[in-house]
Design an enzyme around this catalytic site. Structure first.
Site, PDB file in Angstrom:
ATOM      1  NE  ARG A 108      18.363  -3.901   2.509  1.00 36.31           N
ATOM      2  CZ  ARG A 108      17.948  -3.241   2.970  1.00 36.31           C
ATOM      3  NH1 ARG A 108      16.460  -4.284   2.655  1.00 36.31           N
ATOM      4  NH2 ARG A 108      17.953  -2.265   3.631  1.00 36.31           N
ATOM      5  CG  HIS A 135      21.182  -1.045   7.434  1.00 36.06           C
ATOM      6  ND1 HIS A 135      21.569  -0.800   6.137  1.00 36.06           N
ATOM      7  CD2 HIS A 135      19.959  -1.099   7.612  1.00 36.06           C
ATOM      8  CE1 HIS A 135      20.074  -0.126   5.817  1.00 36.06           C
ATOM      9  NE2 HIS A 135      19.433  -0.062   6.567  1.00 36.06           N
ATOM     10  CD  GLN A 138      17.849   2.785   8.779  1.00 32.74           C
ATOM     11  OE1 GLN A 138      17.338   2.785   7.816  1.00 32.74           O
ATOM     12  NE2 GLN A 138      17.683   3.693  10.072  1.00 32.74           N
ATOM     13  CG  ASP A 227      15.746  -3.284  14.172  1.00 32.07           C
ATOM     14  OD1 ASP A 227      15.048  -3.366  13.247  1.00 32.07           O
ATOM     15  OD2 ASP A 227      16.951  -4.082  12.837  1.00 32.07           O
ATOM     16  CB  CYS A 267      16.208   1.024  11.350  1.00 30.24           C
ATOM     17  SG  CYS A 267      16.256  -0.942  11.319  1.00 30.24           S
ATOM     18  NE  ARG A 293      17.964   4.358   4.797  1.00 37.79           N
ATOM     19  CZ  ARG A 293      18.980   2.979   4.992  1.00 37.79           C
ATOM     20  NH1 ARG A 293      17.192   2.460   5.082  1.00 37.79           N
ATOM     21  NH2 ARG A 293      19.057   2.976   3.434  1.00 37.79           N
TER      22      ARG A 293
END
Ligand code: CP
Ligand code: NVA
Length: 309
Positions: A108, A135, A138, A227, A267, A293
């Site tokens: 990340r 991402h 995700q 988001d 998310c 996930r």
């Protein structure tokens, strides 16, 4: 060796294979406890090294569970605890050491270029666990969640994103091209996706539907995503940006313009972009979204380790 960096660069048939495998594997462990291993332990003895340059709750834990359930293990590093974080060791040498000790690397990062550079110097697969531009783990998992709930191929559904044109949206746009679903985007003027992304969509002969109105974006849709308005390390005038998004909050009234059984996804972590009443409503599937996930990332790991059958 397969990497998992951007959805747009992964063939649709591979993405489909990952989703189908995740579904099968999820079903086979419905009776197992969190740390019980999948019977076939396909990644027995493998080590996934995870490195974070930004905060994470879900990505860190879901990758931990994913590799553990497959029979392997993980170690989590913060880049500022390593020599590379203070400029004391080159990326090239760091990559060599990661490849010597580990079997896979999940990063990340604050820099897309860093992912490319690691890819160049690693001899083990790299997985993008969130970058400024995307991402992908995700969003692939979110496609899984939508198809699981709606029991339909996503190409038959209408999806809306209401919010900032950020990394998660970029991956959702890539997914809309790969899986051929209709994607509406609702955002204030001047916050639309970047031109190079729109050009890429056009080059694939696909179309996005962009509205500067939240209501228009959600009319008759099956899924609404949002988001945070301010992403991790977003270097903008935060007050102004939040004000600019004031008419793009997901509330009950906005949800009423979508289909009755429209689901809400986020998310996480969340800010003020969604009203509590929606977030905690029966249409909100955010907890299942987070759980899935684990299942999809198991399949992504198998793909990267060349073990996806
Ligand atoms: N959604 C997500 O990636 O969460 P974290 O930032 O907690 O990992
Ligand atoms: N867009 C958000 C996603 C967090 C998981 C961010 O980059 O901060």
């Amino acid at each position: 060796m397969k990497h998992f960096i951007n959805l747009k660069d992964i063939p649709t048939k591979d993405l489909r294979k990952i989703l189908m495998h995740a579904k099968k594997r999820k079903q086979t462990r419905s009776e197992l406890n969190t740390l019980q291993l999948d019977k076939d332990v396909p990644l027995k003895g493998k080590l996934l090294i995870q490195m974070f340059e930004k905060s994470s709750l879900r990505t860190r834990l879901s990758f931990y569970l994913a590799i553990r359930q497959l029979g392997g293990g993980t170690i989590t590093l913060r880049s500022n605890e390593l020599h590379i974080g203070s400029g004391g060791e080159s990326l090239e040498d760091t990559a060599k050491i990661l490849s010597t000790y580990g079997d896979g690397f999940m990063l990340r990062t604050n820099s897309d270029l860093k992912i490319d550079n690691f890819k160049k110097h690693l001899s083990i697969p790299i997985i993008n666990g969130l970058s400024p531009s995307s991402h992908p783990t995700q969003v692939l998992s979110d496609i899984f969640t939508i198809e699981e709930i709606k029991k339909k191929d996503i190409s038959k559904l209408k999806i809306a994103w209401v919010g900032d044109s950020n990394n998660v949206l970029n991956s959702l746009i890539a997914a809309s091209v790969k899986f051929s679903f209709k994607l509406n985007i609702g955002c204030p003027k001047n916050y639309e996706p970047k031109k190079f992304i729109l050009d890429w969509v056009e080059s694939k002969k696909k179309k996005l539907f962009i509205f500067n109105s939240a209501k228009k974006a959600v009319e008759n849709v099956d899924v609404i995503f949002t988001d945070k308005v301010i992403s991790l390390n977003d270097k903008v005038n935060k007050k102004k940006k939040i004000k600019d998004f004031r008419n793009f909050k997901i509330n009950k009234k906005l949800m009423s313009h979508a289909k009755k059984d429209c689901i809400f996804l986020h998310c996480l972590p969340r800010g003020n972009e969604v009203e509590d009443k929606v977030f905690k409503s029966k249409n909100s599937k955010v907890w299942l979204q987070a759980l899935n996930r684990v299942h999809v990332q198991k399949s992504i790991l198998l793909y990267c380790f060349g073990k996806l059958r």
